[in-house]
Write an enzyme that holds these catalytic residues in place. Sequence first.
Site, PDB file in Angstrom:
ATOM      1  N   CYS A   1      -8.934   5.471  10.292  1.00  0.00           N
ATOM      2  CA  CYS A   1      -9.069   4.022  10.180  1.00  0.00           C
ATOM      3  C   CYS A   1     -10.531   3.613  10.112  1.00  0.00           C
ATOM      4  O   CYS A   1     -11.382   4.190  10.804  1.00  0.00           O
ATOM      5  CB  CYS A   1      -8.407   3.340  11.385  1.00  0.00           C
ATOM      6  SG  CYS A   1      -8.370   1.539  11.273  1.00  0.00           S
TER       7      CYS A   1
ATOM      8  N   THR B   1       0.815  -1.212   0.000  1.00  0.00           N
ATOM      9  CA  THR B   1       0.000   0.000   0.000  1.00  0.00           C
ATOM     10  C   THR B   1       0.854   1.270   0.000  1.00  0.00           C
ATOM     11  O   THR B   1       0.314   2.363  -0.128  1.00  0.00           O
ATOM     12  CB  THR B   1      -0.952   0.022   1.215  1.00  0.00           C
ATOM     13  OG1 THR B   1      -0.184  -0.164   2.408  1.00  0.00           O
ATOM     14  CG2 THR B   1      -1.977  -1.096   1.118  1.00  0.00           C
TER      15      THR B   1
ATOM     16  N   CYS C   1       0.127  -2.944  15.581  1.00  0.00           N
ATOM     17  CA  CYS C   1      -1.031  -2.971  14.688  1.00  0.00           C
ATOM     18  C   CYS C   1      -2.151  -3.741  15.375  1.00  0.00           C
ATOM     19  O   CYS C   1      -2.302  -4.955  15.184  1.00  0.00           O
ATOM     20  CB  CYS C   1      -0.629  -3.627  13.362  1.00  0.00           C
ATOM     21  SG  CYS C   1      -1.858  -3.466  12.065  1.00  0.00           S
TER      22      CYS C   1
END
Length: 429
Positions: free
Chosen positions: A353, A11, A159
């Site tokens: 997010c 990404t 994460c």
Amino acid sequence: MAHIVIVGAGTGGMPAAYELRAALGRSHRITVVNAVDYFQFVPSNPWAAVGWREREAITFPIRPYLEKKGIDFIASPVQKIEAEQNALVLADGERLAYDYLVIATGPRLAFDEVPGAGPAGFTQSICTIDHAEQTRAAYERFLQAPGPIVVGAMPGASCFGPAYEFAFVLNTDLRRRKLRHKVPITFVTSEPYIGHLGLGGVGDSKSMLESELRNGDIKWVTNARTTRVEDGTLFATELDDAGNPRREHALHFDFCMMLPAFRGVEAVAAVDGLCNPRGFVLIDAHQRSTRYPNIFSAGVCVAIPPVEATPVPTGAPKTGYMIETMVTAIVHNIAAELAQRPATAKGSWNAICLADMGDTGAAFVALPQIPPRNVNWFRKGKWVHLAKVAFEKYFLHKMKAGTAEPIYEKYILKLLGIERLDAQPPAER
């Protein structure tokens, strides 16, 4: 003619290639080097791990799409970076010279830091599509004889969103299969509290995520220092706020998915003066290496300090929007240097997010990522689930089309129903 080499085609790397081509035209050579020959949309891995997505839906071959834009592609791991000589050595011994190097490799998964962890041990992973497929196979075996599940994140993890996503996706999938009553689920995390997310919390993330876990009958253990995993048992020491042992846990499971801590990939970490002790690239405000002026870096592989000290180590996440702005800054700075202008562009280290929860979801915006913040909100609802599904299709379409426009900022703002990042969330309008 300058030669810009991008290592990594995720990404960060793929958009970097497209944006560089758009900014520089055909007057400079661009080469992308990636360990595998396919692009994978990592945010969809929790769905793939329970069979809600097939591999073909969230991956595609890299070469034909880059070549349409006049971008060279080499599918090979990088064995060594000779930063002083401005060259890469590939796995087959080929040497590739560069004028500028963009490192967008993503991380190395540090399963080895917890004995028994990882696909080679006793826990599953959703960090790559290969791991997600292995997890799906393990999950399908589990469904034949369901029992306890443990999901969470190891010490040093940064994460956390996918761990929450996977716990909620499992909860939803098991309810649909009428098997949830047979499956106790425990969420085990190195975060000091639920909803910390490596960010010191965002808005009301603590109470809202705790509420979702309670509504899903999911128990949790925070400040968890996972020490080892054996076949069917995860061992963790729960610490108090001062970092002292509070309780020892031996959590039995028939299925377990734990996200690992990250380190820098070996070829990058081995370059003298390029990285911190964890192997993450040290950069200045313009995404440039602090040691090598023709090396830039973006994404999970860059060094960002934790938001705050926590009893069990946690890292700061690098979200898609943040990575996108890092990439754009790199492109502007390389273009400026080639035009003999100073590099002045900076990334926006803000966090946006969309997290899926199976049949609902949560969205958060933290501007800037490190508190105190100008914008700090967290909202949940079915609209977030639908927004993430839509974004998955949009992002994959744009990657195949070779777009050079900002994807996250342009489309997620539309999905969130706001015009500017500093606007209020939909629920407050």
